[in-house]
Design a protein around this motif. Structure first.
Motif, PDB file in Angstrom:
ATOM      1  N   TYR A  31      32.131  34.835  36.245  1.00  0.00           N
ATOM      2  CA  TYR A  31      33.542  34.475  36.280  1.00  0.00           C
ATOM      3  C   TYR A  31      33.944  34.129  37.704  1.00  0.00           C
ATOM      4  N   GLN A  34      39.935  35.013  40.721  1.00  0.00           N
ATOM      5  CA  GLN A  34      41.219  34.348  40.508  1.00  0.00           C
ATOM      6  C   GLN A  34      42.267  34.870  41.473  1.00  0.00           C
ATOM      7  N   VAL A  35      43.249  34.034  41.720  1.00  0.00           N
ATOM      8  CA  VAL A  35      44.352  34.409  42.602  1.00  0.00           C
ATOM      9  C   VAL A  35      45.523  34.876  41.750  1.00  0.00           C
ATOM     10  N   SER A  54      41.625  38.739  42.184  1.00  0.00           N
ATOM     11  CA  SER A  54      41.191  39.630  41.094  1.00  0.00           C
ATOM     12  C   SER A  54      39.890  40.312  41.504  1.00  0.00           C
ATOM     13  N   VAL A  55      39.584  41.366  40.775  1.00  0.00           N
ATOM     14  CA  VAL A  55      38.316  42.053  41.000  1.00  0.00           C
ATOM     15  C   VAL A  55      37.566  42.057  39.669  1.00  0.00           C
ATOM     16  N   ALA A  56      36.228  41.888  39.756  1.00  0.00           N
ATOM     17  CA  ALA A  56      35.425  41.855  38.527  1.00  0.00           C
ATOM     18  C   ALA A  56      35.707  43.107  37.709  1.00  0.00           C
ATOM     19  N   PHE A  57      35.751  42.960  36.404  1.00  0.00           N
ATOM     20  CA  PHE A  57      36.287  44.019  35.556  1.00  0.00           C
ATOM     21  C   PHE A  57      35.583  45.367  35.731  1.00  0.00           C
ATOM     22  N   PHE A  58      34.260  45.335  35.832  1.00  0.00           N
ATOM     23  CA  PHE A  58      33.532  46.603  35.896  1.00  0.00           C
ATOM     24  C   PHE A  58      33.225  47.053  37.323  1.00  0.00           C
ATOM     25  N   SER A  59      33.816  46.406  38.299  1.00  0.00           N
ATOM     26  CA  SER A  59      33.561  46.842  39.669  1.00  0.00           C
ATOM     27  C   SER A  59      34.369  48.104  39.957  1.00  0.00           C
ATOM     28  N   SER A  60      33.993  48.798  40.999  1.00  0.00           N
ATOM     29  CA  SER A  60      34.690  50.040  41.316  1.00  0.00           C
ATOM     30  C   SER A  60      36.107  49.728  41.795  1.00  0.00           C
ATOM     31  N   ASN A  61      36.942  50.753  41.740  1.00  0.00           N
ATOM     32  CA  ASN A  61      38.354  50.536  42.045  1.00  0.00           C
ATOM     33  C   ASN A  61      38.555  50.170  43.509  1.00  0.00           C
ATOM     34  N   VAL A  62      39.426  49.265  43.736  1.00  0.00           N
ATOM     35  CA  VAL A  62      39.728  48.850  45.112  1.00  0.00           C
ATOM     36  C   VAL A  62      41.236  48.908  45.316  1.00  0.00           C
ATOM     37  N   LEU A  67      42.412  43.913  48.211  1.00  0.00           N
ATOM     38  CA  LEU A  67      42.494  42.701  47.394  1.00  0.00           C
ATOM     39  C   LEU A  67      43.528  41.708  47.925  1.00  0.00           C
TER      40      LEU A  67
ATOM     41  N   PRO B 670      37.593  42.100  28.900  1.00  0.00           N
ATOM     42  CA  PRO B 670      38.194  41.357  30.011  1.00  0.00           C
ATOM     43  C   PRO B 670      37.128  41.025  31.050  1.00  0.00           C
ATOM     44  N   VAL B 671      37.413  40.014  31.852  1.00  0.00           N
ATOM     45  CA  VAL B 671      36.458  39.659  32.913  1.00  0.00           C
ATOM     46  C   VAL B 671      36.915  40.156  34.276  1.00  0.00           C
ATOM     47  N   ALA B 672      38.220  40.430  34.411  1.00  0.00           N
ATOM     48  CA  ALA B 672      38.714  40.809  35.737  1.00  0.00           C
ATOM     49  C   ALA B 672      39.922  41.720  35.621  1.00  0.00           C
ATOM     50  N   ARG B 673      40.218  42.397  36.749  1.00  0.00           N
ATOM     51  CA  ARG B 673      41.428  43.223  36.840  1.00  0.00           C
ATOM     52  C   ARG B 673      42.267  42.696  37.985  1.00  0.00           C
ATOM     53  N   ILE B 674      43.579  42.805  37.802  1.00  0.00           N
ATOM     54  CA  ILE B 674      44.499  42.375  38.857  1.00  0.00           C
ATOM     55  C   ILE B 674      45.536  43.472  39.051  1.00  0.00           C
ATOM     56  N   ASP B 691      38.917  35.802  29.795  1.00  0.00           N
ATOM     57  CA  ASP B 691      38.656  34.357  29.903  1.00  0.00           C
ATOM     58  C   ASP B 691      38.390  33.748  28.540  1.00  0.00           C
ATOM     59  N   THR B 751      40.582  57.104  38.755  1.00  0.00           N
ATOM     60  CA  THR B 751      40.154  55.949  39.562  1.00  0.00           C
ATOM     61  C   THR B 751      40.580  54.626  38.946  1.00  0.00           C
ATOM     62  N   GLU B 753      38.994  53.083  36.896  1.00  0.00           N
ATOM     63  CA  GLU B 753      37.794  52.256  36.764  1.00  0.00           C
ATOM     64  C   GLU B 753      37.373  52.214  35.295  1.00  0.00           C
ATOM     65  N   PRO B 754      37.236  51.015  34.727  1.00  0.00           N
ATOM     66  CA  PRO B 754      36.855  50.939  33.308  1.00  0.00           C
ATOM     67  C   PRO B 754      35.358  51.169  33.113  1.00  0.00           C
TER      68      PRO B 754
END
Lengths: 298, 774
Positions: A31, A34-35, A54-62, A67, B670-674, B691, B751, B753-754
């Motif tokens: 993916y 995204q802004v 955006s951050v990749a869905f399964f990445s650790s929390n930031v 961001l 989902p592909v991303a988190r915002i 997406d 966290t 975190e998913p």
């Protein structure tokens, strides 16, 4: 024979009832980052624009500051051009800095504003007009038990009249002072401030649900809001009703429905629809009602 | 006015077709051999048995009641072969100078006779039959295959056929050529079974021991079938042994069954009663850990009586009742309670008008209900869905000469639907009010159809099947009248191979709205309405069929393309709130599926079995879903490979194995988190970016099952009563591969975190079943 049967059924019950549940490493589908742009203009206040990636869905929390999209060129043009600059505010509840772009020219009612954000070589534009009428709160009250699509919850009740003759969209706002003893009320239930050492700090929260006046033009309307933070008897707050523009209303309603689908596994997933081409987000406006003092009765 | 006009049109069409049929008989000049084909030992009808004239190289197939009619030119010495798989063929030399009624009883093949009495002609149906995309499931073979918990299951076998996919791990739900599970019409003695599952779909409702014949049609549908887009599963119950009393039973790990059949009046009337009940709930109760309770039980009951009133009239009365009750309560995140059941009753009357016209008239009642309550985390959902059908149908089968087989008839069903669903957060007092089923307003509708089908033998090499069906559906504020042309063509390349093609249009007026979020059977049936238009499919299939080594091996390759209009799905964000009419929560789109299916089968000898491979694509497009873009269907599995093998090791031992390998089904993440920075406290400060719908795939599915059957023939009562004892040993999922059942998301509350969690249901499961028959 009896022993064999026992062993067999024990195995069967184990297999059926303790069916394997394991955490799986899901390979992230490719993916593009995204802004995200979030900017609501309020009459009389300087613009604040939250620009992040955006951050990749399964990445650790930031954190928001990690961001934050630094180095962008952000302008909001109304009767004059306002070049926004980087600023930040400390979130005393989550104990972290939240960066944003800040303008210097207060917004005016009746004015049309054009947004331009240039980041990493791409430019995102949008337009909004602040033309909403200010709502007037008629009464406030409290209920310890209320049922709606979110389930059973307590709630602050706000009665107001819809502004007749126009399409209107409303959301709730509450401002109050809390300290580190106050926990989040529902989804933030495990969190409280760990950095304020008992000192009181100011919070402003917005309601998730958006009221649409379709079919009830000019009639009495009511919010029953479950606030995001816990309270005690006699805690005092100020409540408001925000009149949103259509873009903002649809965007925040979309997020609300998405949140509901995340929490309730029996609700169909909701894909977020952007209001700004090329990125995810919204550029809109809100007119805030006069505040009304509300004191929790229980 | 429009309704009357359309009904008149249908009536004219029907009368025209009737006159067409009568014209055929006027020009008929030959003589007819007709009668019933039966099992000599039990009196059961031999459905699909073949009658073949050697001289004219023409034949006929016995219908669902064992009736056949074959018209041939006058001949003082014509040779007719009667054959049926698993039975010794009979050759009759007939002097055909007048019409002849000839009932034939075939003797079941014993192992000693098996190698010498098989007529090579009867095994070439794969090549010679005009219908393509049809599979007759061998009931005897099913019993020898390894089975989950030792429960032999016809629907599990269907999942191993080309073009058919299974749903979740271990379940009996099936998906045919890109269609949803509701697009399969499952009929038991002509009565619709709306939910053919037990125990969350781990088993089907059909007790194999009560079944006579099972046919799956997935394309090239003859006109007598309609009402669903993707397949017809036509199941016929046994009629009951009309020669002697027989008892057939089985003791399994989780259930036992018994079947009693026998004559009421020898050769005239018989009965069969078959019952099955699970006792898993009673047996596992003592072993459950503290805090966990469960109630799993189901039962089903089949009964049938048939009575030959006269040479020309037969009556059948059959009934089926199956019920499930299951509950699971534990401290973990998923709890549920479910009750559902199917009941059917069918009264049928067969009448022969002379030797060429067969009439079957049926009156059918069926009832289905599902009451589901489930809790996941802090939320619950409840669904109630009920359907009552009263159905009358009449069908004529007319055999004017050896070149035509004409089927025409009418079908009327009065549906009553009640459905409701709700979902919300669990109240603080934990008291969830049940859906008040008595207060759900019923929805009524009428579904009817007229049809005409002619199977034409154009030449020795070419056969044609032409049909039309005119279904209609009338409900409050909406009426739909449809026209469904059907055509099939077979051209024989040589005696061992043929090319077939078929085109069919189907309409469907009843729908299950698939839930993309629920992992439990959330089957909410809803009828077509002003908003929900009937689903429609068009399917074109072409195939090459070839047999090898004197029909020991059957092979086929079929390619198909199917379009599906007016597909239904829930609108994004749909949350059922005491809704009894879900039309406003639905969105509509289209789907299309295409693929190639390969099938190789060996049906005789010590080693039998088949290999099937399907390569397919299924996509959907909804204006209001997935940003209006194309997305893959949930069960769009690119590759599906199944192989089934049985080997007769000796007279006593039979070994078997099943291997399945398939691509994972699709699901959405989902592909991303915002971050929501501006007042995002109630959103948990984050929102998700999707997406594409169904953008992820479950892991590859594969499984090997093995089984062994030990059979011993004994006698009881000093040799007077033969007794067959059978031990069936099975191991399901031999190497205990943790196949994915579904994946769900959890979010760490601290966290944010998913995390994705996969549920796997069935590891290695050994089982043993004892069957007996006397």
């Amino acid at each position: 024979m009896n022993t064999i049967l026992k062993i067999t059924y024990l195995s069967l019950s184990f297999l059926l009832l303790f069916s394997c549940q394991k955490e799986v490493k899901v390979k992230q589908v490719p993916y593009d980052e995204q802004v995200s742009i979030e900017c609501i203009l309020y009459p009389g206040k300087v613009p604040q624009l939250f620009l992040s990636t955006s951050v990749a869905f399964f990445s650790s929390n930031v954190s928001p500051s990690q961001l934050f999209a630094r180095g962008a060129t952000v302008t909001i043009s109304g009767s004059s051009v306002d070049n926004l600059y980087m600023d930040s505010v400390f979130d005393n509840f989550q104990c972290r800095w939240v960066p944003f772009y800040k303008g210097s020219i207060p917004c005016e009612i009746g004015q049309t504003y054009n947004l331009s954000v240039t980041y990493n070589g791409k430019t995102y534009t949008s337009t909004t007009i602040i033309s909403q009428a200010k709502a007037t709160i008629n009464a406030t009250s409290f209920t310890a038990k209320f049922h709606d699509i979110y389930g059973e919850h307590e709630g602050v009740i706000i009665d107001f009249d819809d502004i007749a003759g126009s399409e209107n969209f409303y959301r709730f706002q509450m401002n109050r002072m809390i300290d580190s003893s106050v926990y989040g009320a529902s989804n933030l239930g495990l969190i409280h401030s760990t950095c304020t050492n008992g000192a009181k700090f100011y919070i402003s929260e917005f309601g998730r649900s958006v009221l649409f006046d379709k079919g009830i033009d000019g009639l009495a309307m009511q919010f029953v809001i479950e606030p995001a933070f816990k309270h005690k008897k006699d805690d005092s707050t100020y409540v408001f009703v925000q009149s949103l523009d259509k873009n903002s209303a649809e965007f925040y309603d979309n997020i609300d429905r998405q949140k509901l689908s995340q929490l309730n596994p029996f609700v169909e997933p909701v894909f977020l629809k952007t209001k700004i081409d090329g990125c995810i987000g919204v550029f809109g406006s809100a007119v805030v009602s006069d505040s009304v003092l509300f004191i929790y009765p229980e | 006015m429009y309704k009357i006009y359309n009904m008149k049109n249908q009536m004219y069409l029907f009368l025209f077709l009737l006159s067409f049929v009568i014209n055929y008989s006027v020009y008929s000049q030959n003589f007819t051999i007709s009668g019933y084909l039966k099992d000599a030992e039990t009196g059961e009808s031999l459905i699909g048995a073949k009658i073949y004239s050697v001289k004219t190289k023409t034949g006929a197939i016995a219908n669902n009641y064992g009736f056949y009619s074959l018209t041939l030119p006058m001949d003082d010495s014509t040779v007719i072969i009667y054959s049926y798989l698993g039975f010794t063929a009979q050759i009759k030399k007939i002097i055909l100078t007048e019409n002849i009624e000839l009932n034939v009883k075939l003797i079941p093949k014993t192992q000693e006779l098996s190698e010498i009495n098989i007529s090579s002609k009867r095994l070439d149906d794969n090549v010679q039959n005009i219908q393509m995309s049809v599979y007759d499931i061998p009931i005897q073979k099913i019993k020898e295959l390894p089975a989950l918990f030792g429960e032999t299951d016809v629907l599990k076998i269907i999942q191993l056929l080309p073009g058919v996919q299974s749903g979740n791990e271990g379940t009996t739900g099936f998906f045919v050529r890109g269609g949803n599970s509701d697009q399969n019409l499952v009929q038991l003695d002509e009565a619709v079974v709306y939910n053919p599952n037990h125990l969350f779909g781990l088993f089907s409702t059909f007790n194999t021991k009560a079944l006579n014949n099972v046919s799956l049609i997935k394309g090239g549908f003859p006109a007598q079938y309609g009402g669903r887009l993707s397949s017809i599963l036509d199941i016929t119950m046994k009629e009951g042994n009309n020669q002697k009393l027989k008892i057939d039973g089985g003791l399994g790990l989780i259930s036992s069954n018994i079947t009693i059949e026998g004559p009421i009046k020898k050769n005239k009337a018989s009965f069969i009663i078959s019952a099955r009940r699970t006792y898993l709930d009673l047996l596992i109760k003592p072993f459950l850990p503290k805090g966990i309770t469960t109630t799993y039980n189901f039962y089903d009951l089949n009964a049938k009586i048939n009575w030959q009133i006269s040479k020309r009239d037969r009556l059948f009365l059959s009934a089926f009742n199956g019920n499930d009750k299951a509950g699971y309560t534990a401290a973990s995140s998923i709890n549920y309670g479910i009750r559902f059941g199917n009941s059917t009753a069918t009264l049928r009357w067969n009448h022969l008008f002379g030797q060429k016209l067969f009439l079957n008239t049926s009156f059918i009642y069926n009832r289905y209900y599902l009451n589901l309550s489930t809790v996941q985390g802090k939320y619950y959902a409840q669904v109630y869905s009920g359907i009552n059908d009263v159905n009358g149908k009449t069908e004529f089968q007319y055999y004017p000469n050896s070149k035509h087989k004409i089927t025409f008839g009418a079908n009327y069903t009065y549906h009553t639907f009640v459905s409701s669903g709700k979902s919300a957060k669990i109240p603080k007092d934990l008291q969830i009010a049940n859906i008040k089923t008595n207060s759900i307003p019923p929805r009524y509708s009428s579904e009817m159809a007229l049809y005409f089908n002619d199977e034409i033998k154009v030449s020795n090499r070419t056969s044609l099947n032409l049909g039309i069906r005119t279904p209609s559906f009338i409900t409050k504020n909406a009426s739909y009248y449809r026209f469904e042309p059907r055509a099939a063509l077979k051209i024989s390349v040589d005696s061992t191979s043929s090319i077939k093609a078929a085109y069919s249009v189907m309409n469907q007026f009843l729908h299950i709205v698939p839930s993309s979020s629920a992992s439990l059977p959330f089957d909410l049936w809803t009828p077509s309405s002003q908003i929900t238009k009937p689903e429609r499919s068009e399917q074109l299939a072409v195939g090459y069929f070839r047999n090898f080594k004197e029909n020991k091996y059957e092979a086929s390759v079929e390619v198909y393309y199917k379009t599906m209009q007016n597909q239904v799905a829930f609108r994004e964000g749909t949350q059922l709130l005491d809704q009894t009419n879900i039309d406003s929560s639905l969105v509509f789109g289209k789907g299309w599926s295409y693929g190639a299916e390969f099938f190789l089968k060996k049906s005789s000898g010590k080693f039998t079995g088949w290999v099937s491979y399907t390569l397919s694509w299924t996509n959907q497009k909804f204006k209001d879903l997935n940003y209006g873009e194309v997305f893959p269907f949930k069960y769009d599995r690119r590759h599906v490979l199944s192989s089934v093998a049985t080997y007769e090791l000796s007279k006593k031992w039979t070994l078997s194995a099943v291997f399945v390998l398939s691509s994972g089904s699709a699901y959405t993440l989902p592909v991303a988190r915002i971050n929501v920075s501006d007042g995002g406290s109630l959103y948990d400060g984050v929102y998700y970016v999707y997406d594409k719908r169904n953008n992820y795939r479950l892991n590859l599915y594969h499984r090997l099952d093995v089984g062994a059957t030990y059979r011993k023939n004994k006698t009881l009562f000093k040799g007077k009563v033969p007794f067959v004892a059978e031990w069936v040993f099975s191991i399901y999922n031999v190497y205990s591969h943790r196949n994915p059942y579904f994946v769900y998301l959890t979010v760490d509350p601290l966290t944010q975190e998913p995390k994705a969690k996969q549920i796997s249901l069935l590891p290695i499961i050994p089982s043993v079943t004892y069957n007996f028959k006397f």
